[in-house]
Design a protein around this motif. Structure first.
Motif, PDB file in Angstrom:
ATOM      1  N   ALA A  15       4.064  13.153  -8.408  1.00  0.00           N
ATOM      2  CA  ALA A  15       3.517  14.502  -8.280  1.00  0.00           C
ATOM      3  C   ALA A  15       4.570  15.452  -7.719  1.00  0.00           C
ATOM      4  O   ALA A  15       4.260  16.366  -6.991  1.00  0.00           O
ATOM      5  CB  ALA A  15       2.285  14.473  -7.391  1.00  0.00           C
ATOM      6  N   MET A  54       3.147   7.464  -6.137  1.00  0.00           N
ATOM      7  CA  MET A  54       2.225   8.510  -6.577  1.00  0.00           C
ATOM      8  C   MET A  54       2.724   9.880  -6.169  1.00  0.00           C
ATOM      9  O   MET A  54       2.632  10.824  -6.918  1.00  0.00           O
ATOM     10  CB  MET A  54       0.847   8.280  -5.963  1.00  0.00           C
ATOM     11  CG  MET A  54       0.084   7.194  -6.650  1.00  0.00           C
ATOM     12  SD  MET A  54      -1.613   7.183  -6.147  1.00  0.00           S
ATOM     13  CE  MET A  54      -1.461   6.789  -4.430  1.00  0.00           C
ATOM     14  N   TRP A  55       3.291   9.954  -4.935  1.00  0.00           N
ATOM     15  CA  TRP A  55       3.777  11.253  -4.491  1.00  0.00           C
ATOM     16  C   TRP A  55       4.936  11.727  -5.342  1.00  0.00           C
ATOM     17  O   TRP A  55       5.016  12.884  -5.711  1.00  0.00           O
ATOM     18  CB  TRP A  55       4.210  11.198  -3.022  1.00  0.00           C
ATOM     19  CG  TRP A  55       3.093  11.551  -2.135  1.00  0.00           C
ATOM     20  CD1 TRP A  55       2.500  10.735  -1.221  1.00  0.00           C
ATOM     21  CD2 TRP A  55       2.407  12.795  -2.062  1.00  0.00           C
ATOM     22  NE1 TRP A  55       1.479  11.400  -0.594  1.00  0.00           N
ATOM     23  CE2 TRP A  55       1.404  12.662  -1.102  1.00  0.00           C
ATOM     24  CE3 TRP A  55       2.527  14.006  -2.735  1.00  0.00           C
ATOM     25  CZ2 TRP A  55       0.536  13.691  -0.775  1.00  0.00           C
ATOM     26  CZ3 TRP A  55       1.668  15.033  -2.419  1.00  0.00           C
ATOM     27  CH2 TRP A  55       0.682  14.863  -1.447  1.00  0.00           C
ATOM     28  N   MET A  63      -5.293  12.122  -2.418  1.00  0.00           N
ATOM     29  CA  MET A  63      -4.078  11.653  -1.771  1.00  0.00           C
ATOM     30  C   MET A  63      -3.989  12.161  -0.348  1.00  0.00           C
ATOM     31  O   MET A  63      -3.613  11.440   0.564  1.00  0.00           O
ATOM     32  CB  MET A  63      -2.862  12.123  -2.555  1.00  0.00           C
ATOM     33  CG  MET A  63      -2.508  11.170  -3.662  1.00  0.00           C
ATOM     34  SD  MET A  63      -0.960  11.639  -4.429  1.00  0.00           S
ATOM     35  CE  MET A  63      -1.544  12.430  -5.889  1.00  0.00           C
ATOM     36  N   LYS A 123       0.832  -1.208   0.000  1.00  0.00           N
ATOM     37  CA  LYS A 123       0.000   0.000   0.000  1.00  0.00           C
ATOM     38  C   LYS A 123       0.866   1.257   0.000  1.00  0.00           C
ATOM     39  O   LYS A 123       0.688   2.160  -0.785  1.00  0.00           O
ATOM     40  CB  LYS A 123      -0.891   0.008   1.252  1.00  0.00           C
ATOM     41  CG  LYS A 123      -2.308  -0.346   0.941  1.00  0.00           C
ATOM     42  CD  LYS A 123      -3.288  -0.050   2.052  1.00  0.00           C
ATOM     43  CE  LYS A 123      -2.742   0.076   3.436  1.00  0.00           C
ATOM     44  NZ  LYS A 123      -3.722   0.046   4.491  1.00  0.00           N
ATOM     45  N   GLU A 124       1.846   1.257   0.930  1.00  0.00           N
ATOM     46  CA  GLU A 124       2.643   2.469   1.075  1.00  0.00           C
ATOM     47  C   GLU A 124       3.604   2.651  -0.081  1.00  0.00           C
ATOM     48  O   GLU A 124       3.876   3.769  -0.498  1.00  0.00           O
ATOM     49  CB  GLU A 124       3.390   2.445   2.402  1.00  0.00           C
ATOM     50  CG  GLU A 124       2.426   2.721   3.531  1.00  0.00           C
ATOM     51  CD  GLU A 124       3.095   2.801   4.870  1.00  0.00           C
ATOM     52  OE1 GLU A 124       4.269   2.440   4.963  1.00  0.00           O
ATOM     53  OE2 GLU A 124       2.415   3.219   5.820  1.00  0.00           O
ATOM     54  N   ARG A 162       1.936   4.295  -2.754  1.00  0.00           N
ATOM     55  CA  ARG A 162       1.626   5.685  -2.446  1.00  0.00           C
ATOM     56  C   ARG A 162       2.848   6.575  -2.660  1.00  0.00           C
ATOM     57  O   ARG A 162       2.770   7.655  -3.184  1.00  0.00           O
ATOM     58  CB  ARG A 162       1.139   5.803  -1.008  1.00  0.00           C
ATOM     59  CG  ARG A 162       0.465   7.111  -0.753  1.00  0.00           C
ATOM     60  CD  ARG A 162      -0.373   7.026   0.488  1.00  0.00           C
ATOM     61  NE  ARG A 162      -1.265   5.893   0.432  1.00  0.00           N
ATOM     62  CZ  ARG A 162      -1.446   5.046   1.431  1.00  0.00           C
ATOM     63  NH1 ARG A 162      -0.807   5.184   2.553  1.00  0.00           N
ATOM     64  NH2 ARG A 162      -2.276   4.050   1.320  1.00  0.00           N
ATOM     65  N   PRO A 215       7.074  18.442  -7.207  1.00  0.00           N
ATOM     66  CA  PRO A 215       6.864  19.822  -7.651  1.00  0.00           C
ATOM     67  C   PRO A 215       7.547  20.073  -8.996  1.00  0.00           C
ATOM     68  O   PRO A 215       8.627  19.543  -9.244  1.00  0.00           O
ATOM     69  CB  PRO A 215       7.523  20.655  -6.540  1.00  0.00           C
ATOM     70  CG  PRO A 215       7.505  19.788  -5.347  1.00  0.00           C
ATOM     71  CD  PRO A 215       7.626  18.379  -5.840  1.00  0.00           C
ATOM     72  N   PRO A 275       3.319  24.200  -2.530  1.00  0.00           N
ATOM     73  CA  PRO A 275       4.636  23.952  -3.118  1.00  0.00           C
ATOM     74  C   PRO A 275       4.568  23.530  -4.583  1.00  0.00           C
ATOM     75  O   PRO A 275       5.583  23.503  -5.261  1.00  0.00           O
ATOM     76  CB  PRO A 275       5.184  22.800  -2.260  1.00  0.00           C
ATOM     77  CG  PRO A 275       3.987  22.134  -1.702  1.00  0.00           C
ATOM     78  CD  PRO A 275       2.943  23.191  -1.529  1.00  0.00           C
ATOM     79  N   TYR A 276       3.371  23.214  -5.056  1.00  0.00           N
ATOM     80  CA  TYR A 276       3.257  22.702  -6.421  1.00  0.00           C
ATOM     81  C   TYR A 276       2.994  23.792  -7.457  1.00  0.00           C
ATOM     82  O   TYR A 276       3.099  23.542  -8.644  1.00  0.00           O
ATOM     83  CB  TYR A 276       2.151  21.640  -6.503  1.00  0.00           C
ATOM     84  CG  TYR A 276       2.537  20.376  -5.799  1.00  0.00           C
ATOM     85  CD1 TYR A 276       3.258  19.383  -6.448  1.00  0.00           C
ATOM     86  CD2 TYR A 276       2.227  20.188  -4.456  1.00  0.00           C
ATOM     87  CE1 TYR A 276       3.649  18.230  -5.792  1.00  0.00           C
ATOM     88  CE2 TYR A 276       2.614  19.041  -3.794  1.00  0.00           C
ATOM     89  CZ  TYR A 276       3.319  18.064  -4.462  1.00  0.00           C
ATOM     90  OH  TYR A 276       3.706  16.933  -3.806  1.00  0.00           O
TER      91      TYR A 276
END
Lengths: 45, 382
Positions: A36, A32-33, B181, A25-26, A29, A38, B124-125
């Motif tokens: 995303a 996914m982070w 999320m 699960k983690e 995740r 920056p 921050p994005y």
């Protein structure tokens, strides 16, 4: 009795140091982070 | 063929484009730059600026020089400072973007109502801090470009005149994914709370659904996360007034306000005639006291009720009589709950601290419907 065993097994699967289900699960995740992350900094001119 | 104000020439073995753009003092051209290794690349052309109007800069162009100042090798923060001090005719030496430019599409403006608060200084994005556009729940945004699906270019309603450059707001699916999320992580931080098991279970189910949605590009099922709602202007026709609906917790004065409206201008306001399935009594008039209908008709009409009938005007008010503190707390608590869960459905909120003031404010809002068009969900007008 087998119901109790199953419950114990599933409890074990979700606890303790080694936990594949949790890692799964983690792990997904984290992916996914980082997807995303920056974007590169932009400045206005 | 080079377009006006643009020349192609050779420069150090490369084909470069030379363009000239007029820059006003202390007003940005309306383009953003990013670093790619030691290059400075045009990242975004912002609507409403000189760069966009000139049509001479494109996303992906690399800037080599501006007015003979070498730009390649500089950090974007330095480039920002250099440009902030420049004005007049600027001569750019650019390596044109190699990415094939899609033919320019005339994007139509989409009007949305924001269902969340957004503060770019806290995000921050956001790709370009200077361009972040803050807004609050209930604000109307005019989305003028969605060419970057993650960061839309927008104006806040009423701001267009004093802010020529568009701002950046998170795109709808970007915001939904981010919220999904956030919820997932939040839930993991606080594992099952005893005594709230039903709640935890509910959240678990919700999370599964949200996680599933992340991998979908359509956002039809993502209704649980409120982001933006497409709106359109609606002029109230003179002969077809919008119903005024007062919503709020009990004992905060909406019954009194309603009665006051009906008494003050009986020729203008009327209560809705309710439907009933019970049989008419002798003293009652059909169409005045009730619409007397069969059970069958009643159920059919309920099912067919269009959303346009549900236009809501909120009245969340505080009582200024002297109720017990716990009663007062209860009312405030209820009001909060309603605002939390349904606040986005209301057009306006009246805080009823003083009955005369609240009544005048209510009347002012109602009168405005005659003179000013209102933003309503697009689906109501289709």
């Amino acid at each position: 009795a087998s119901g109790g065993l199953l419950a114990a097994l599933s409890r074990r699967a979700a606890r303790g140091a080694y936990s594949p289900s949790r890692q799964e699960k983690e792990g997904s995740r984290v992916e996914m982070w980082s997807a995303a992350r920056p974007p590169p900094v932009e400045r206005l001119i | 063929l080079p377009s006006e104000g643009e020349t192609l020439t050779q420069w150090g073995g490369e084909t470069v484009k030379i363009v000239r753009i007029e820059k006003a003092q202390d007003i940005p051209l309306g383009a953003t730059v990013r670093n790619e290794m030691d290059s400075v690349v045009i990242s975004r052309i912002v609507r409403g600026g000189a760069a966009e109007r000139s049509g001479l800069l494109s996303e992906g162009d690399e800037i080599l020089e501006i007015n003979s100042i070498e730009i390649r090798g500089k950090d974007v923060n330095q480039v920002f400072d250099i440009l902030a001090d420049m004005h007049g005719l600027l001569t750019f030496v650019l390596i044109p973007s190699t990415q094939s430019k899609p033919p320019p599409v005339k994007e139509s403006v989409v009007h949305v109502k924001a269902h969340f608060d957004y503060d770019p200084s806290d995000d921050p994005y956001v790709p370009c801090r200077e361009l972040g556009l803050s807004f609050q729940k209930g604000d109307i945004l005019h989305i003028i470009s969605q060419s970057d699906p993650n960061w839309w270019q927008a104006y806040r309603d009423g701001d267009e005149d004093n802010q020529p450059l568009a701002g950046l707001v998170p795109g709808k699916s970007f915001q939904q994914q981010r919220e999904a999320m956030k919820q997932t992580i939040e839930e993991d931080k606080e594992p099952e709370k005893t005594g709230k098991l039903w709640f935890a279970k509910k959240n678990k189910r919700k999370r599964k659904k949200l996680l599933y949605n992340i991998h979908r590009t359509d956002d039809v099922d993502n209704e649980e996360i409120l982001t933006y709602e497409e709106m359109a202007l609606y002029h109230q026709p003179a002969n077809r007034k919008r119903p005024i609906a007062l919503i709020g917790p009990t004992s905060c004065g909406q019954v009194e306000l309603r009665q006051r409206l009906l008494n003050s201008q009986p020729e203008r306001f009327a209560g809705a005639v309710p439907h009933t399935t019970r049989s008419r009594r002798d003293c009652e008039l059909s169409g005045r006291d009730y619409h007397f209908v069969s059970r069958q008709t009643f159920e059919a009409e309920l099912a067919a009720a269009p959303p346009s009938q549900e236009r809501l005007r909120a009245l969340l008010a505080k009582d200024n009589k002297n109720p017990k503190p716990e009663e007062l707390r209860d009312v405030i608590e209820k009001a909060r709950e309603m605002e939390q869960s349904c606040g986005h459905l209301f057009d306006a909120i009246i805080v009823n601290t003083d009955q005369d003031k609240a009544f005048n404010e209510l009347l002012r809002l109602i009168n405005k419907l005659d003179t000013e068009p209102q933003w309503v969900p697009c689906s109501w007008l289709r």
